[in-house]
Design an enzyme around this catalytic site. Structure first.
Site, short mmCIF file in Angstrom:
data_model
loop_
_atom_site.label_atom_id
_atom_site.label_comp_id
_atom_site.label_asym_id
_atom_site.label_seq_id
_atom_site.Cartn_x
_atom_site.Cartn_y
_atom_site.Cartn_z
N LYS A 195 8.99 -8.67 22.48
CA LYS A 195 7.77 -9.06 21.77
C LYS A 195 7.03 -7.84 21.26
CE LYS A 195 5.76 -12.65 23.17
NZ LYS A 195 5.23 -13.57 24.16
N ARG A 238 -0.09 -11.32 27.09
CA ARG A 238 1.21 -12.00 27.12
C ARG A 238 2.29 -11.10 27.70
NH1 ARG A 238 2.02 -15.50 21.60
NH2 ARG A 238 -0.05 -16.39 21.45
N GLY A 285 8.93 -19.18 28.11
CA GLY A 285 8.22 -20.02 29.06
C GLY A 285 8.36 -19.62 30.51
N MET A 313 7.53 -16.65 31.98
CA MET A 313 6.44 -15.81 32.49
C MET A 313 5.12 -16.30 31.90
SD MET A 313 8.26 -12.08 32.61
CE MET A 313 8.94 -12.15 30.96
N ARG A 356 11.19 -12.51 17.05
CA ARG A 356 12.28 -12.10 17.95
C ARG A 356 13.57 -12.76 17.50
NH1 ARG A 356 10.11 -15.54 23.20
NH2 ARG A 356 10.40 -17.62 22.32
N HIS A 379 38.60 -24.66 45.30
CA HIS A 379 39.61 -25.60 44.81
C HIS A 379 39.05 -26.48 43.71
CE1 HIS A 379 41.75 -29.53 44.90
NE2 HIS A 379 42.81 -28.75 44.96
N ARG A 403 51.26 -22.82 38.52
CA ARG A 403 51.23 -22.99 39.97
C ARG A 403 52.10 -24.18 40.35
NH1 ARG A 403 44.97 -22.23 38.80
NH2 ARG A 403 45.73 -23.58 37.16
N ARG A 432 54.68 -19.08 39.23
CA ARG A 432 54.51 -18.60 40.60
C ARG A 432 55.21 -19.56 41.55
NH1 ARG A 432 48.57 -18.58 42.98
NH2 ARG A 432 49.02 -20.80 43.25
N GLU A 490 47.85 -9.19 45.30
CA GLU A 490 46.72 -9.95 45.88
C GLU A 490 46.17 -9.32 47.14
OE1 GLU A 490 47.64 -14.46 45.46
OE2 GLU A 490 49.57 -13.45 45.75
N SER A 529 51.05 -9.13 38.22
CA SER A 529 49.90 -9.93 37.83
C SER A 529 48.88 -9.84 38.95
CB SER A 529 50.32 -11.39 37.59
OG SER A 529 49.19 -12.17 37.22
N GLY A 574 46.23 -11.00 41.11
CA GLY A 574 45.57 -12.25 41.49
C GLY A 574 44.21 -11.92 42.05
N THR A 575 43.23 -11.79 41.18
CA THR A 575 41.94 -11.23 41.60
C THR A 575 41.13 -12.17 42.47
OG1 THR A 575 41.03 -11.91 39.44
CG2 THR A 575 41.76 -9.63 39.67
N ASN A 576 41.48 -13.47 42.50
CA ASN A 576 40.77 -14.35 43.45
C ASN A 576 41.03 -13.89 44.87
OD1 ASN A 576 40.08 -15.82 41.21
ND2 ASN A 576 41.46 -17.51 41.61
N ASP A 577 42.32 -13.80 45.26
CA ASP A 577 42.67 -13.38 46.62
C ASP A 577 42.45 -11.89 46.83
OD1 ASP A 577 43.21 -15.85 47.58
OD2 ASP A 577 45.39 -15.69 47.53
N CYS A 629 45.59 -12.91 36.58
CA CYS A 629 45.62 -14.38 36.50
C CYS A 629 44.58 -15.03 37.39
CB CYS A 629 47.01 -14.91 36.83
SG CYS A 629 47.56 -14.52 38.51
N TYR A 671 47.44 -8.16 29.44
CA TYR A 671 46.95 -9.50 29.13
C TYR A 671 46.03 -10.00 30.24
CZ TYR A 671 50.36 -11.42 32.51
OH TYR A 671 51.06 -11.71 33.66
#
Length: 921
Positions: A26, A96, A105, A107, A370, A486, A600, A656, A783, A802, A804-807, A869, A889
């Site tokens: 602002k 303001r 809205g 603040m 803005r 899951h 999977r 996999r 993993e 690959s 496996g960034t979750n695990d 993945c 990738y």
């Protein structure tokens, strides 16, 4: 700290549009408009650095700032010929907030500051309107008491309601059967006469005295210090904190505070106020769009009590000129000036602008400029059309669209204009809007859906056993679990709306108890939702509404396709999809996927016919029994792979082999065990014994992944045969296939050597039987931290990695993704994590393991293909890291593919790598 105050006014400004970090959006906009010669009420901005210093000092203004503010007020007084605290020539100001990123809205704002009894009388004399002066005064008291003094607003609303009733009696309006909203419409503020307003002001002062023990402050400078502190305090109010989390706005940014001379849109019918956009923020259409109200202040437009009018004649809908309430019809000169100003501002800022304006006695003033908020659909259209108009380049157009907003184009979304009743909030696990009847079991979801009813599956948490109910449901709501639970993973793959980790709900005994919280996060009530009740999910924001809320259907535009062409031309990273069925593969390819990065195989097992064979295999006493059961599964698996290969013709498909522990395929509760016992002719006690035998204290780190192949190699043998037979069958039909077999959870070279020998042995048999060969690549998932550390050894066997960034996130951080929802929010709030590491990659920790795996793997095998993945493959900030890390990738759920394509293009432009060669597989 740099200078604390930046002044603007009289055609000059200390700041400019490039100083958003210091002046907020602002303040930077006001400074730039002043420099451009646009009519802006003069004022000054207290910087974001002062805000941060205020908090660092325990919520106290830094030394010297008050003196600088007084000097700026003096400069303002000289410019306007008015004085703060003067009854003869009163200067009133607005105070303001204004953060670097727009937070509409969230603040606080205070208007008409500088009034007391004497100054109100002076304002009445100066303007010739006692009613106007008293109306401004009562508005100021209400706002200041609520925001600065903490007196509940509803007490003032009650007093205003009584004043309206008295006015209604005077006007002959029967108020006895009107609720508060109806009374407000029948007796708007403009019908309160000076006598009513004077009495209301006295009542407001009494409320303040009773609530605080002190009279309402009448010293304008005391009012000013209180208002500035309140604006800084509002940076950390509950709604601002929630908004920042939703939009990834760092708390460390702070807010600026803008003090500006008041102009009045409520001085009569020749005055007014409004909001305008240089293009339609919903559709992106190139048309001047907005609304206004005559004889009103800015808060009246957004309050919704009075129905605003369109700006232009084309939007008025009036049957004749007398009915035309547009600004163009009522104040043509001011309208013409506003049109000229909006065009100038869009050309100058080279983006769609959101404007706030006030007209005081036919003179136009701009109060804000803005970059305008817009829907995902509008963002795409505006970016593409501005590029075609020559206002921006194609590369700028790519950078203008938030990749996350692309979700709005791929899924139904909540109609923003529709009325709704908020029920609860959780994690935005899978985008899209869904409305349906609540059901509490997968079987009931399937049954009701089979009757043609729309259902929402509500569970404490989902398991693979719920897959048929998830498929049948329009949306999924869980009390526990995170963004990679899951429920979240499966819902994203299906393209279904999902809200996970909704801690406000408790599911038990066929009903859902919902705890209702106030704006400060305190519980205030509990609502019970029963089976058959209707709720609506907004998976894009994690919001749950009670009842049916209208939605807007998804539709892809020509501009979207054009933007994707531009993005594909500059990105380096390829984008694959996580897809487990031919339908998923087709969806992914339609969205532009360049292969499958994760198929999977276990997700193919939950069909009713297949799950029986899986359970027979698990319950078999020896290898011979397991092989007989697996032989029943072979044709199913082969058929699935044939369908996937056909859909992905000419593109790589990474499959996999079985990953989860076997106990996940057995039912756990008594009713399901009884049902399985009857179906298989196996005593319940035997099933219970097998469950106990397979039970593990920590199954995530237990007998799963490639460990299954070491103890039961026949499982991977069957799967490898199904893959290779399918590949030969599809290749025989003249369709190009590129199968890649991936081993999960490896940590040693010996594991990979054993499983590679197994796969190659099966391959030679299949090729001999089929009389043809196909190229098949062998690789592994990274993993575990150890896998990254010994990546050089693994690369001796694997042709691709690959991540496996979750695990990998779970094992690196030692945090269970399914349980983390209980405390990760507190970790983010405390600044331990900037974001949930299961949503956005922990670059310092998990990212370092990815880089280690990259370096050591490619040192052993130059040209090693590297992908990712995990769910991070669809997260724009994580994709930026994968671009910098030089991966080949990313792979994500089908409906995230366009998001990843755009994010990959933006990452390439940011990294300066867009001109390099495209990664190859």
């Amino acid at each position: 700290m740099r200078k604390s105050i930046y002044f603007f006014g009289g055609g000059q400004a200390d700041g400019d549009a490039q100083q958003k970090e210091l002046l907020g959006g602002k303040g930077a906009g006001l400074a730039e408009m002043t420099r451009l010669g646009i009519p802006v009420p003069p004022g000054f901005t207290v910087t974001t650095e002062v805000c941060n210093a205020y908090y660092a000092a325990g919520r106290a203004l830094p030394a010297g700032v008050e003196d600088e503010i007084k000097a700026s007020i003096g400069r303002l007084e000289s410019l306007l010929g008015a004085r703060l605290g003067s009854a003869e020539a009163p200067l009133l100001v607005s105070v303001r907030s204004g953060a670097r990123a727009s937070m509409p809205g969230m603040m606080d704002t205070i208007l008409n500051l500088g009034l007391n009894d004497e100054i109100a009388r002076g304002l009445a004399r100066r303007t010739g309107s006692e009613r106007f002066a008293l109306d401004a005064y009562r508005r100021f008291i209400l706002a200041y008491a609520d925001i600065v003094l903490g007196v509940p607003r509803d007490r003032f609303e009650e007093a205003l309601g009584r004043a309206r009733k008295q006015a209604a009696a005077r006007l002959g309006v029967d108020a006895t059967r009107l609720n508060a909203a109806e009374l407000e419409r029948k007796v708007p503020d403009s019908l309160l006469d000076p006598e009513s307003l004077a009495a209301l002001i006295q009542r407001q002062k009494d409320i303040v005295l009773g609530a605080t023990g002190r009279p309402f402050p009448d010293d304008p400078y005391a009012q000013l210090w209180g208002a500035i502190r309140a604006v800084f305090d509002s940076w950390k109010n509950h709604r601002a904190e929630v908004y920042r989390k939703m939009h990834d706005i760092p708390e460390a940014w702070g807010t600026a505070c803008n003090v500006q001379a008041m102009v009045f849109g409520n001085l009569g019918d020749d005055s007014g106020t409004g909001v305008a956009f240089t293009r339609d923020p919903s559709t992106g259409e190139r048309r001047f769009y907005g609304e206004w109200l005559p004889n009103a202040q800015g808060e009246d437009v957004v309050a919704g009590v009075r129905t605003p009018h369109p700006l232009s004649r084309s939007g008025s809908g009036g049957a004749n000129e007398e009915d035309d309430c547009s600004l163009e019809a009522k104040m043509p000169e001011a309208y013409a000036e506003l049109v000229e100003v909006q065009g100038k501002l869009e050309q100058h800022f080279r983006d769609m602008q959101d404007l706030e304006f006030t007209i005081q006695q036919k003179k136009l003033f701009l109060l804000q400029c803005r970059t305008g908020k817009r829907t995902g659909r509008a963002a795409v259209r505006i970016a593409v059309e501005m590029a075609k108009e020559g206002l921006i380049s194609e590369r700028e157009a790519i950078l203008r669209v938030d990749p996350g907003s692309i979700d709005q184009l791929l899924h139904p979304s909540i109609d923003g204009s529709a009325p709704k009743r908020l029920l609860a909030r959780g994690l935005p696990a899978s985008p899209g809007a869904a409305t349906g009847q609540v059901v509490f079991s997968a079987d009931e979801a399937e049954r009701r859906a089979g009757q043609g009813k729309a259902v929402i599956l509500v569970r404490s948490e989902t398991s693979p056993e719920d897959i048929h109910g998830m498929k049948a449901a329009r949306g999924i709501l869980t009390a526990r679990g995170g963004m990679t639970s899951h429920a979240a993973v499966v819902a994203r793959g299906m393209g279904k709306s999902c809200v996970a980790g909704c801690s406000a709900i408790s599911v038990s005994q066929g009903q859902m108890a919902v705890t209702i919280y106030d704006d400060h996060g305190h519980p205030t009530d509990t609502i019970t939702v029963k089976a058959g009740d209707v709720i609506t999910l907004d998976g894009g924001t994690g919001t749950v509404y009670l009842g049916a809320v209208p939605t807007v259907p998804a539709a892809l535009s020509g501009e979207f396709e054009e933007l994707m062409v531009w993005a594909d031309a500059v990105r380096r990273l390829r984008v694959r999809s996580n897809a487990d069925t031919p339908h998923d593969a087709r969806t992914a390819r339609n969205f532009g996927a360049e292969g499958i990065g994760l198929c999977r195989t276990e997700h193919m097992f939950f069909d009713e016919e297949r799950i029986q064979a899986v359970r027979e295999m698990i319950l078999a006493d020896g290898e011979a029994g397991r092989r007989r059961a697996l032989a029943k599964l072979l044709p199913f698996q082969r058929s699935d792979f044939v369908g996937v290969f056909r859909e992905m013709a000419g593109l790589p498909v990474t499959i996999r082999l079985l990953d989860p522990p076997l106990h996940e395929f057995l039912p756990q509760d008594e009713a399901q065990l009884q049902q399985l016992s009857r179906a298989m002719g196996v005593p319940v006690k035997e099933l219970q014994r097998k469950n106990e035998e397979l039970a593990e204290y920590n199954p995530m780190l237990g007998h799963r992944g490639c460990r299954l192949a070491i103890t039961s190699p026949e499982i991977y043998e069957m799967q490898a045969r199904a893959i290779l037979e399918a590949a030969c069958e599809v290749a025989a039909a003249g369709i190009e296939v590129e199968p890649e077999i991936m081993i999960p959870l490896s940590m040693t070279r010996r594991e990979l050597a054993i499983t590679r020998a197994l796969v190659e042995g099966v391959a030679e048999k299949v090729f001999a039987e089929k009389g043809r060969r196909v190229d098949v690549r062998f690789g592994t998932m990274i993993e575990l931290p150890r896998a990254a550390i010994v990546a050089g050894e693994l690369a001796e066997e694997a042709e691709f990695f690959s991540f496996g960034t979750n695990d990998l996130t779970q094992t690196a951080l030692g945090i269970s993704r399914d349980d983390a929802g209980r405390f990760l929010g507190a970790y983010v709030e405390a600044g331990i994590f900037t974001k949930d590491p299961f949503q956005s990659l922990d670059v310092a920790g998990v990212g370092a393991l990815v880089e280690m795996g990259r370096d050591r793997g490619r040192a052993a095998r130059p040209g090693l293909t590297l992908g990712i993945c995990g769910e991070h493959g669809g997260d724009p900030s994580s994709i930026a890291f994968f671009e910098r890390a030089g991966l080949d990738y990313v792979s994500c759920s089908p409906f995230r593919v366009p998001v990843a394509r755009l994010a990959a293009a933006q990452a390439a432009l940011a990294a300066g790598s867009s001109r390099g060669p495209r990664a190859t597989d």
